[in-house]
Design a protein around this motif. Sequence first.
Motif, PDB file in Angstrom:
ATOM      1  N   TYR A 179      -7.819   8.573 -13.842  1.00 38.55           N
ATOM      2  CA  TYR A 179      -6.763   7.739 -14.590  1.00 38.55           C
ATOM      3  C   TYR A 179      -7.213   6.278 -13.726  1.00 38.55           C
ATOM      4  CZ  TYR A 179      -4.511  11.651 -16.458  1.00 38.55           C
ATOM      5  OH  TYR A 179      -4.251  12.845 -17.065  1.00 38.55           O
ATOM      6  N   ASP A 180      -8.067   6.346 -13.023  1.00 38.95           N
ATOM      7  CA  ASP A 180      -8.397   4.798 -12.620  1.00 38.95           C
ATOM      8  C   ASP A 180      -7.217   4.128 -11.871  1.00 38.95           C
ATOM      9  OD1 ASP A 180      -9.961   2.673 -11.743  1.00 38.95           O
ATOM     10  OD2 ASP A 180     -10.091   1.982 -13.579  1.00 38.95           O
ATOM     11  N   THR A 181      -6.426   4.967 -11.019  1.00 42.19           N
ATOM     12  CA  THR A 181      -5.395   4.266 -10.473  1.00 42.19           C
ATOM     13  C   THR A 181      -4.700   5.159  -9.121  1.00 42.19           C
ATOM     14  OG1 THR A 181      -2.902   3.532 -11.008  1.00 42.19           O
ATOM     15  CG2 THR A 181      -3.475   5.781 -11.777  1.00 42.19           C
ATOM     16  N   HIS A 182      -4.055   4.165  -8.393  1.00 45.26           N
ATOM     17  CA  HIS A 182      -3.232   4.958  -7.280  1.00 45.26           C
ATOM     18  C   HIS A 182      -2.240   5.891  -7.366  1.00 45.26           C
ATOM     19  CE1 HIS A 182      -5.261   1.176  -5.590  1.00 45.26           C
ATOM     20  NE2 HIS A 182      -5.643   1.976  -4.513  1.00 45.26           N
ATOM     21  N   ILE A 183      -2.140   6.891  -6.555  1.00 40.52           N
ATOM     22  CA  ILE A 183      -1.061   7.731  -6.683  1.00 40.52           C
ATOM     23  C   ILE A 183       0.146   7.341  -5.673  1.00 40.52           C
ATOM     24  CG2 ILE A 183      -0.473  10.040  -6.169  1.00 40.52           C
ATOM     25  CD1 ILE A 183      -3.522  10.747  -6.408  1.00 40.52           C
ATOM     26  N   LEU A 184       1.297   7.090  -6.582  1.00 41.77           N
ATOM     27  CA  LEU A 184       2.349   6.433  -5.749  1.00 41.77           C
ATOM     28  C   LEU A 184       2.959   7.177  -4.633  1.00 41.77           C
ATOM     29  CD1 LEU A 184       4.672   4.061  -5.839  1.00 41.77           C
ATOM     30  CD2 LEU A 184       5.521   5.460  -7.489  1.00 41.77           C
ATOM     31  N   GLN A 235       0.871  -1.303  -0.057  1.00 43.04           N
ATOM     32  CA  GLN A 235       0.034   0.077  -0.071  1.00 43.04           C
ATOM     33  C   GLN A 235       0.874   1.392   0.010  1.00 43.04           C
ATOM     34  OE1 GLN A 235      -3.045  -0.410   3.092  1.00 43.04           O
ATOM     35  NE2 GLN A 235      -3.862  -2.055   2.025  1.00 43.04           N
ATOM     36  N   PHE A 236       1.783   0.993  -1.058  1.00 39.77           N
ATOM     37  CA  PHE A 236       2.679   2.589  -0.925  1.00 39.77           C
ATOM     38  C   PHE A 236       1.776   3.417  -2.113  1.00 39.77           C
ATOM     39  CE2 PHE A 236       6.576  -0.474  -0.472  1.00 39.77           C
ATOM     40  CZ  PHE A 236       6.473  -0.398   0.775  1.00 39.77           C
ATOM     41  N   TYR A 237       0.726   3.823  -1.286  1.00 37.70           N
ATOM     42  CA  TYR A 237       0.197   5.048  -2.313  1.00 37.70           C
ATOM     43  C   TYR A 237      -0.472   5.919  -1.420  1.00 37.70           C
ATOM     44  CZ  TYR A 237      -2.993   1.162  -1.813  1.00 37.70           C
ATOM     45  OH  TYR A 237      -4.014   0.135  -1.560  1.00 37.70           O
ATOM     46  N   GLU A 238      -0.385   7.286  -1.945  1.00 37.62           N
ATOM     47  CA  GLU A 238      -1.026   8.470  -1.369  1.00 37.62           C
ATOM     48  C   GLU A 238      -2.375   8.751  -1.392  1.00 37.62           C
ATOM     49  OE1 GLU A 238       1.784  11.209  -2.859  1.00 37.62           O
ATOM     50  OE2 GLU A 238       3.136  11.024  -1.325  1.00 37.62           O
ATOM     51  N   GLY A 239      -3.095   8.084  -2.296  1.00 36.82           N
ATOM     52  CA  GLY A 239      -4.606   8.230  -2.698  1.00 36.82           C
ATOM     53  C   GLY A 239      -4.769   7.646  -4.075  1.00 36.82           C
TER      54      GLY A 239
END
Length: 176
Positions: free
Chosen positions: A56-61, A47-51
């Motif tokens: 873009y239907d994706t997590h923010i790294l 879970q290395f994401y900030e949001g």
Amino acid sequence: MSNEDRRKPNILVTGTPGTGKTTTSEMIAEATGLQHINVGDLVKAKQFYEGYSEEYDTHILDEDKLLDELEDMVKEGGAVVDYHTCELFPERWFDLIIVLRAQTHVLYDRMVQRGYNKKKLDENMECEIMQVVLDEARESYAPEIVVELPSDSVDDMESNVDRVKQWLAAWQEQHQ
């Protein structure tokens, strides 16, 4: 540990989503005994994401968390790292950067099969056409370690694995 001190090299396989990074990396790992690290899977697992970006239907790294974790995984060498971008990784980590490229009709079909939304599909197609990942690799790493390879078919992937095996044999001979 500097890359001169490693007993085994680290390889980064990068390219626009859908170019075959994971398949090629798995094939390289199987053929060479190197360890495959799928950065996308690592980011999700830890879970290395900030949001999350709805657009873009994706997590923010969260790059800092990822880099802290990954540094320990690559410091001894022997890794095939697979990720769709490359400029965030320190140059000292890698001995070879492989940028996979695919013809647009091949890439488009692969992304449609994955169910990418129109915005994500369009942006990734534009990135491939404008060779964004290749340019990032050339700007971020020494030119002699950046290699552009086609990845339109299984035959291309097998040929790429053969090239990596030859490169690895030469690397090992130079680093005895």
